[in-house]
Design a protein around this motif. Structure first.
Motif, short mmCIF file in Angstrom:
data_model
loop_
_atom_site.label_atom_id
_atom_site.label_comp_id
_atom_site.label_asym_id
_atom_site.label_seq_id
_atom_site.Cartn_x
_atom_site.Cartn_y
_atom_site.Cartn_z
N TYR A 226 0.82 -1.21 0.00
CA TYR A 226 0.00 0.00 0.00
C TYR A 226 0.86 1.26 0.00
CZ TYR A 226 -3.76 -3.26 0.70
OH TYR A 226 -4.64 -4.29 0.51
N LYS A 227 2.01 1.20 0.61
CA LYS A 227 2.91 2.36 0.54
C LYS A 227 3.32 2.64 -0.90
CE LYS A 227 7.12 4.29 2.57
NZ LYS A 227 8.23 4.07 3.55
N ARG A 228 3.70 1.60 -1.61
CA ARG A 228 4.09 1.78 -3.02
C ARG A 228 2.88 2.17 -3.87
NH1 ARG A 228 8.12 -3.41 -4.10
NH2 ARG A 228 9.89 -2.62 -2.89
N LEU A 229 1.72 1.57 -3.55
CA LEU A 229 0.52 1.87 -4.32
C LEU A 229 0.11 3.33 -4.16
CD1 LEU A 229 -1.73 0.51 -6.05
CD2 LEU A 229 -3.01 0.21 -3.92
N PHE A 230 0.15 3.85 -2.94
CA PHE A 230 -0.26 5.22 -2.70
C PHE A 230 0.71 6.21 -3.35
CE2 PHE A 230 -2.39 3.71 1.50
CZ PHE A 230 -3.39 3.12 0.76
N TYR A 231 2.00 5.90 -3.30
CA TYR A 231 2.96 6.77 -3.99
C TYR A 231 2.74 6.74 -5.50
CZ TYR A 231 5.97 8.24 -0.12
OH TYR A 231 6.48 8.86 1.00
N TYR A 232 2.40 5.57 -6.03
CA TYR A 232 2.09 5.47 -7.46
C TYR A 232 0.87 6.32 -7.80
CZ TYR A 232 0.05 3.52 -11.71
OH TYR A 232 -0.53 3.38 -12.95
N MET A 233 -0.14 6.29 -6.96
CA MET A 233 -1.34 7.08 -7.19
C MET A 233 -1.03 8.57 -7.14
SD MET A 233 -3.95 4.70 -4.92
CE MET A 233 -5.37 5.76 -5.07
N GLU A 234 -0.11 8.96 -6.27
CA GLU A 234 0.31 10.36 -6.24
C GLU A 234 1.08 10.73 -7.52
OE1 GLU A 234 2.28 11.85 -2.80
OE2 GLU A 234 1.11 10.64 -1.41
N ASP A 235 1.99 9.87 -7.93
CA ASP A 235 2.81 10.15 -9.11
C ASP A 235 1.98 10.26 -10.37
OD1 ASP A 235 5.04 10.13 -7.49
OD2 ASP A 235 5.61 8.06 -7.97
N THR A 236 0.88 9.53 -10.44
CA THR A 236 0.01 9.56 -11.61
C THR A 236 -1.14 10.55 -11.43
OG1 THR A 236 -1.20 7.65 -10.71
CG2 THR A 236 0.57 7.21 -12.31
N HIS A 237 -1.07 11.36 -10.37
CA HIS A 237 -2.05 12.44 -10.10
C HIS A 237 -3.46 11.91 -9.87
CE1 HIS A 237 1.19 15.12 -11.25
NE2 HIS A 237 1.30 14.50 -12.42
#
Length: 371
Positions: A226-237
């Motif tokens: 989930y840490k990686r998933l949430f950062y991915y969601m931030e990076d993809t706006h």
């Protein structure tokens, strides 16, 4: 006699306990437990099981997979699990060994189950206002509670603790850090067990190798995804971490999903075999330890009248600064009661998702914007 109802205890393993072998066989016959109650799982079903487990705990190893299967009553060989993991095209296939990380285990002296619990908070997801709380029995390594919350309040920690007490009974002592989220647990223990006997032991959890190991495994098995998933969601706006509506949607979908993963991990952990404990599981260690205490007619709290601040802390551990109390701000957005009910009926956070719940999160964001 709850132990004979538990399928993973073999009759020969009862030899070290104050239980007659003949009496045990007789009781198993009376309770219709003469045959092994475990269920054999087919290769295809095992593959499907592992695929489903990867969705919620993507980076666990074969021991925890076996533990999870045991917790559900399945009988599977280690070789069968190992072969299924190799066939699975996922990060789990490389988790047959821990990659370059090991924990040195020192001899550890705790007299019995419920002698000492350790409660701890994990703060790897506080950027998105999630915090994980865990409690373990130090003798057996049994996880007595493990859950994720949207706050770090003392009432939340006390609620998790008291629910564990109802299930596993009250421990003699509790080790915790100086965070204010633990103040109600400390007060509860002092009221129930008394003062001036070490009912509460304060100190950094980094002094305890078992707690460090559990932290690492919980992060690797559940939280890291989930840490990686949430950062991915931030990076993809897709996600703005300072947007209260986005955080509301994030918690609506992912808090139940994280807790499902933590419960799966907890079941697997409590039923995985420990090499340094004659391949017994935490559940078996706790159960057999309680039976031994019952035979001696002593409670776990009777072994020591008083203990000092070094009880439950391993030797030769370097001192480190204490963690400060972590405050999780409340999400400053709420739907109306009618809209909340409508959303619950419309979107199930635990339903199947092709991208770990991102599509469900986007549906909730769209719902919020329309209301």
């Amino acid at each position: 006699m709850p132990l004979i109802e538990y399928p993973n205890f073999q009759l020969w393993s009862l030899a070290s306990l104050p239980i007659s072998f003949i009496q045990t066989k007789k009781r198993r016959l009376e309770l219709d437990l003469a045959d092994d109650p475990t269920t054999v799982i087919s290769d295809d079903d095992l593959s499907d099981f592992i695929t489903d487990m990867l969705t919620v705990t993507p980076d666990v190893g074969q021991s925890l997979v076996l533990g999870r299967l045991r917790s559900l009553g399945y009988k599977v060989t280690r070789e069968g699990v190992r072969a299924a993991l190799r066939l699975n095209n996922s990060p789990l296939s490389r988790a047959l060994r821990w990659p370059g990380v090991s924990t040195h285990r020192r001899p550890y002296s705790i007299p019995g189950p419920n002698s000492l619990w350790h409660i701890d908070g994990h703060h790897k997801l506080t950027r998105w206002r999630f915090v994980t709380h865990a409690g373990t029995d130090e003798y057996s390594r049994l996880i007595v509670y493990l859950n994720c919350s949207d706050n770090n309040r003392a009432s939340t920690v006390l609620d998790a603790f008291t629910k564990a007490v109802l299930k596993f009974h009250l421990p003699s002592r509790v080790c915790l850090d100086h965070g204010t989220e633990n103040v109600l647990v400390a007060q509860y223990m002092l009221e129930k067990r008394g003062s001036n006997r070490g009912s509460i032991i304060t100190g950094p959890s980094v002094h305890n190798q078992r707690v460090k190991r559990l932290r690492r495994d919980v992060f690797s098995g559940v939280i890291k995804l989930y840490k990686r998933l949430f950062y991915y969601m931030e990076d993809t706006h897709i996600l703005d971490p300072i947007n209260e509506r986005h955080l509301y949607a994030l918690h609506n979908i992912f808090l139940p999903r994280i807790n499902r993963g933590l419960q799966t991990f907890c079941d697997a952990w409590n039923h995985h075999q420990i090499q340094t404990a004659q391949h017994k599981t935490p559940h078996q260690l706790f159960t057999s330890g309680m039976l031994l205490l019952r035979h001696t007619r002593r409670a776990a709290m009777d072994f020591f009248e008083e203990v000092d601040e070094t009880y439950g802390i391993e030797e030769d551990q370097p001192g480190v600064p204490q963690e400060e109390t972590v405050t999780i701000p409340r999400i400053n957005f709420q739907l109306s009661p009618n809209d909340t009910l409508h959303l619950q009926q419309l979107i199930d956070p635990l339903q199947q998702s092709q991208n770990y719940g991102i599509d469900l999160y986007e549906q909730v964001v769209a719902f919020i914007e329309q209301h």
